[in-house]
Design a protein around this motif. Structure first.
Motif, PDB file in Angstrom:
ATOM      1  N   ILE A 103       0.825  -1.203   0.000  1.00  0.00           N
ATOM      2  CA  ILE A 103       0.000   0.000   0.000  1.00  0.00           C
ATOM      3  C   ILE A 103       0.865   1.262   0.000  1.00  0.00           C
ATOM      4  O   ILE A 103       0.531   2.252  -0.634  1.00  0.00           O
ATOM      5  CB  ILE A 103      -0.951  -0.004   1.210  1.00  0.00           C
ATOM      6  CG1 ILE A 103      -1.943  -1.153   1.080  1.00  0.00           C
ATOM      7  CG2 ILE A 103      -1.671   1.320   1.349  1.00  0.00           C
ATOM      8  CD1 ILE A 103      -2.753  -1.406   2.336  1.00  0.00           C
ATOM      9  N   LYS A 104       2.002   1.231   0.671  1.00  0.00           N
ATOM     10  CA  LYS A 104       2.852   2.417   0.810  1.00  0.00           C
ATOM     11  C   LYS A 104       3.824   2.594  -0.351  1.00  0.00           C
ATOM     12  O   LYS A 104       3.874   3.642  -0.972  1.00  0.00           O
ATOM     13  CB  LYS A 104       3.624   2.345   2.135  1.00  0.00           C
ATOM     14  CG  LYS A 104       4.523   3.524   2.399  1.00  0.00           C
ATOM     15  CD  LYS A 104       3.746   4.778   2.623  1.00  0.00           C
ATOM     16  CE  LYS A 104       4.701   5.929   2.941  1.00  0.00           C
ATOM     17  NZ  LYS A 104       4.084   7.202   2.793  1.00  0.00           N
ATOM     18  N   CYS A 105       4.611   1.541  -0.674  1.00  0.00           N
ATOM     19  CA  CYS A 105       5.685   1.714  -1.665  1.00  0.00           C
ATOM     20  C   CYS A 105       5.404   1.043  -3.006  1.00  0.00           C
ATOM     21  O   CYS A 105       6.196   1.167  -3.924  1.00  0.00           O
ATOM     22  CB  CYS A 105       6.997   1.195  -1.103  1.00  0.00           C
ATOM     23  SG  CYS A 105       7.100  -0.602  -1.001  1.00  0.00           S
ATOM     24  N   ASN A 106       4.302   0.320  -3.104  1.00  0.00           N
ATOM     25  CA  ASN A 106       3.869  -0.339  -4.330  1.00  0.00           C
ATOM     26  C   ASN A 106       4.739  -1.536  -4.735  1.00  0.00           C
ATOM     27  O   ASN A 106       4.662  -1.994  -5.859  1.00  0.00           O
ATOM     28  CB  ASN A 106       3.754   0.666  -5.478  1.00  0.00           C
ATOM     29  CG  ASN A 106       2.714   0.248  -6.488  1.00  0.00           C
ATOM     30  OD1 ASN A 106       1.739  -0.405  -6.141  1.00  0.00           O
ATOM     31  ND2 ASN A 106       2.924   0.620  -7.726  1.00  0.00           N
ATOM     32  N   ALA A 107       5.587  -2.033  -3.826  1.00  0.00           N
ATOM     33  CA  ALA A 107       6.385  -3.228  -4.118  1.00  0.00           C
ATOM     34  C   ALA A 107       5.457  -4.441  -4.171  1.00  0.00           C
ATOM     35  O   ALA A 107       4.431  -4.486  -3.489  1.00  0.00           O
ATOM     36  CB  ALA A 107       7.445  -3.439  -3.047  1.00  0.00           C
ATOM     37  N   GLU A 108       5.820  -5.423  -4.980  1.00  0.00           N
ATOM     38  CA  GLU A 108       4.998  -6.625  -5.086  1.00  0.00           C
ATOM     39  C   GLU A 108       5.044  -7.424  -3.791  1.00  0.00           C
ATOM     40  O   GLU A 108       6.090  -7.575  -3.181  1.00  0.00           O
ATOM     41  CB  GLU A 108       5.484  -7.509  -6.231  1.00  0.00           C
ATOM     42  CG  GLU A 108       4.892  -7.152  -7.545  1.00  0.00           C
ATOM     43  CD  GLU A 108       5.149  -8.212  -8.602  1.00  0.00           C
ATOM     44  OE1 GLU A 108       5.480  -9.359  -8.255  1.00  0.00           O
ATOM     45  OE2 GLU A 108       5.031  -7.861  -9.771  1.00  0.00           O
ATOM     46  N   LEU A 109       3.893  -7.930  -3.393  1.00  0.00           N
ATOM     47  CA  LEU A 109       3.796  -8.788  -2.215  1.00  0.00           C
ATOM     48  C   LEU A 109       3.605 -10.222  -2.694  1.00  0.00           C
ATOM     49  O   LEU A 109       2.858 -10.470  -3.638  1.00  0.00           O
ATOM     50  CB  LEU A 109       2.594  -8.388  -1.351  1.00  0.00           C
ATOM     51  CG  LEU A 109       2.614  -6.973  -0.772  1.00  0.00           C
ATOM     52  CD1 LEU A 109       1.296  -6.690  -0.078  1.00  0.00           C
ATOM     53  CD2 LEU A 109       3.770  -6.815   0.189  1.00  0.00           C
ATOM     54  N   PRO A 110       4.263 -11.172  -2.035  1.00  0.00           N
ATOM     55  CA  PRO A 110       4.082 -12.556  -2.449  1.00  0.00           C
ATOM     56  C   PRO A 110       2.669 -13.036  -2.114  1.00  0.00           C
ATOM     57  O   PRO A 110       2.066 -12.608  -1.133  1.00  0.00           O
ATOM     58  CB  PRO A 110       5.122 -13.317  -1.627  1.00  0.00           C
ATOM     59  CG  PRO A 110       5.406 -12.445  -0.457  1.00  0.00           C
ATOM     60  CD  PRO A 110       5.176 -11.030  -0.918  1.00  0.00           C
ATOM     61  N   LYS A 111       2.146 -13.920  -2.961  1.00  0.00           N
ATOM     62  CA  LYS A 111       0.819 -14.485  -2.723  1.00  0.00           C
ATOM     63  C   LYS A 111       0.929 -15.481  -1.582  1.00  0.00           C
ATOM     64  O   LYS A 111       1.784 -16.350  -1.579  1.00  0.00           O
ATOM     65  CB  LYS A 111       0.304 -15.181  -3.972  1.00  0.00           C
ATOM     66  CG  LYS A 111      -1.055 -15.797  -3.791  1.00  0.00           C
ATOM     67  CD  LYS A 111      -1.903 -15.585  -5.016  1.00  0.00           C
ATOM     68  CE  LYS A 111      -3.214 -16.297  -4.881  1.00  0.00           C
ATOM     69  NZ  LYS A 111      -4.233 -15.482  -4.314  1.00  0.00           N
ATOM     70  N   ILE A 112       0.066 -15.322  -0.591  1.00  0.00           N
ATOM     71  CA  ILE A 112       0.069 -16.198   0.572  1.00  0.00           C
ATOM     72  C   ILE A 112      -1.118 -17.139   0.462  1.00  0.00           C
ATOM     73  O   ILE A 112      -2.253 -16.704   0.291  1.00  0.00           O
ATOM     74  CB  ILE A 112      -0.002 -15.385   1.883  1.00  0.00           C
ATOM     75  CG1 ILE A 112       1.233 -14.486   1.981  1.00  0.00           C
ATOM     76  CG2 ILE A 112      -0.126 -16.296   3.077  1.00  0.00           C
ATOM     77  CD1 ILE A 112       1.214 -13.551   3.155  1.00  0.00           C
ATOM     78  N   GLU A 113      -0.838 -18.414   0.542  1.00  0.00           N
ATOM     79  CA  GLU A 113      -1.896 -19.429   0.496  1.00  0.00           C
ATOM     80  C   GLU A 113      -2.419 -19.667   1.902  1.00  0.00           C
ATOM     81  O   GLU A 113      -1.703 -19.518   2.883  1.00  0.00           O
ATOM     82  CB  GLU A 113      -1.344 -20.733  -0.077  1.00  0.00           C
ATOM     83  CG  GLU A 113      -0.805 -20.613  -1.492  1.00  0.00           C
ATOM     84  CD  GLU A 113      -1.874 -20.266  -2.511  1.00  0.00           C
ATOM     85  OE1 GLU A 113      -3.035 -20.688  -2.331  1.00  0.00           O
ATOM     86  OE2 GLU A 113      -1.542 -19.556  -3.473  1.00  0.00           O
ATOM     87  N   GLY A 114      -3.665 -20.036   1.989  1.00  0.00           N
ATOM     88  CA  GLY A 114      -4.251 -20.388   3.274  1.00  0.00           C
ATOM     89  C   GLY A 114      -5.107 -19.284   3.849  1.00  0.00           C
ATOM     90  O   GLY A 114      -5.315 -18.248   3.243  1.00  0.00           O
ATOM     91  N   ARG A 125      -5.961 -12.813   6.651  1.00  0.00           N
ATOM     92  CA  ARG A 125      -6.049 -11.594   5.856  1.00  0.00           C
ATOM     93  C   ARG A 125      -4.749 -11.413   5.087  1.00  0.00           C
ATOM     94  O   ARG A 125      -3.662 -11.610   5.635  1.00  0.00           O
ATOM     95  CB  ARG A 125      -6.282 -10.418   6.794  1.00  0.00           C
ATOM     96  CG  ARG A 125      -6.571  -9.127   6.088  1.00  0.00           C
ATOM     97  CD  ARG A 125      -7.052  -8.066   7.016  1.00  0.00           C
ATOM     98  NE  ARG A 125      -6.075  -7.807   8.067  1.00  0.00           N
ATOM     99  CZ  ARG A 125      -6.215  -6.904   8.994  1.00  0.00           C
ATOM    100  NH1 ARG A 125      -7.299  -6.179   9.037  1.00  0.00           N
ATOM    101  NH2 ARG A 125      -5.291  -6.716   9.901  1.00  0.00           N
ATOM    102  N   PRO A 126      -4.826 -11.008   3.823  1.00  0.00           N
ATOM    103  CA  PRO A 126      -3.595 -10.792   3.053  1.00  0.00           C
ATOM    104  C   PRO A 126      -2.820  -9.590   3.594  1.00  0.00           C
ATOM    105  O   PRO A 126      -3.394  -8.654   4.145  1.00  0.00           O
ATOM    106  CB  PRO A 126      -4.096 -10.521   1.640  1.00  0.00           C
ATOM    107  CG  PRO A 126      -5.519 -10.152   1.780  1.00  0.00           C
ATOM    108  CD  PRO A 126      -6.027 -10.770   3.045  1.00  0.00           C
ATOM    109  N   LYS A 127      -1.501  -9.640   3.431  1.00  0.00           N
ATOM    110  CA  LYS A 127      -0.661  -8.533   3.872  1.00  0.00           C
ATOM    111  C   LYS A 127      -0.938  -7.297   3.035  1.00  0.00           C
ATOM    112  O   LYS A 127      -1.240  -7.390   1.852  1.00  0.00           O
ATOM    113  CB  LYS A 127       0.810  -8.897   3.737  1.00  0.00           C
ATOM    114  CG  LYS A 127       1.302  -9.851   4.774  1.00  0.00           C
ATOM    115  CD  LYS A 127       2.801  -9.968   4.665  1.00  0.00           C
ATOM    116  CE  LYS A 127       3.334 -10.663   5.892  1.00  0.00           C
ATOM    117  NZ  LYS A 127       4.786 -10.561   5.980  1.00  0.00           N
ATOM    118  N   GLY A 128      -0.817  -6.143   3.651  1.00  0.00           N
ATOM    119  CA  GLY A 128      -0.997  -4.892   2.931  1.00  0.00           C
ATOM    120  C   GLY A 128       0.317  -4.158   2.728  1.00  0.00           C
ATOM    121  O   GLY A 128       0.435  -3.309   1.860  1.00  0.00           O
TER     122      GLY A 128
END
Length: 87
Positions: A5-16, A19-22
């Motif tokens: 949300i802050k720096c627009n870097a890609e976040l890895p997809k978390i399975e399971g 709540r997904p990371k922001g």
């Protein structure tokens, strides 16, 4: 993939479940928290200015429109930093 949300870097997809990371890091989360506090203070100032103008206070020509536009811009930014969808 989603982005920080802050720096627009890609976040890895978390399975399971959960709540997904922001945010990509604690540093980005803290920076966003700081920005939200700063935005909150500025929004309060602008709302106070609009209230003063609307209750008969002095205003420069076009000031209500400029203050209203800035208020909307800051509110959209705050919602984005808080992870709320903005339409």
């Amino acid at each position: 993939m989603s982005n920080c949300i802050k720096c627009n870097a890609e976040l890895p997809k978390i399975e399971g479940p959960g709540r997904p990371k922001g945010y990509c890091s604690t540093a980005c989360r803290r920076a966003a928290e700081h920005e939200v506090r700063r935005l909150d203070r500025r929004i309060d100032e602008l709302e106070s200015r609009l209230s003063y103008i609307r209750t008969g206070g002095f205003a420069l020509p076009g000031e209500v429109d400029r203050v209203s536009a800035e208020l909307q811009r800051l509110e959209r930014r705050m919602l984005m930093l808080m992870g709320t969808e903005v339409s």
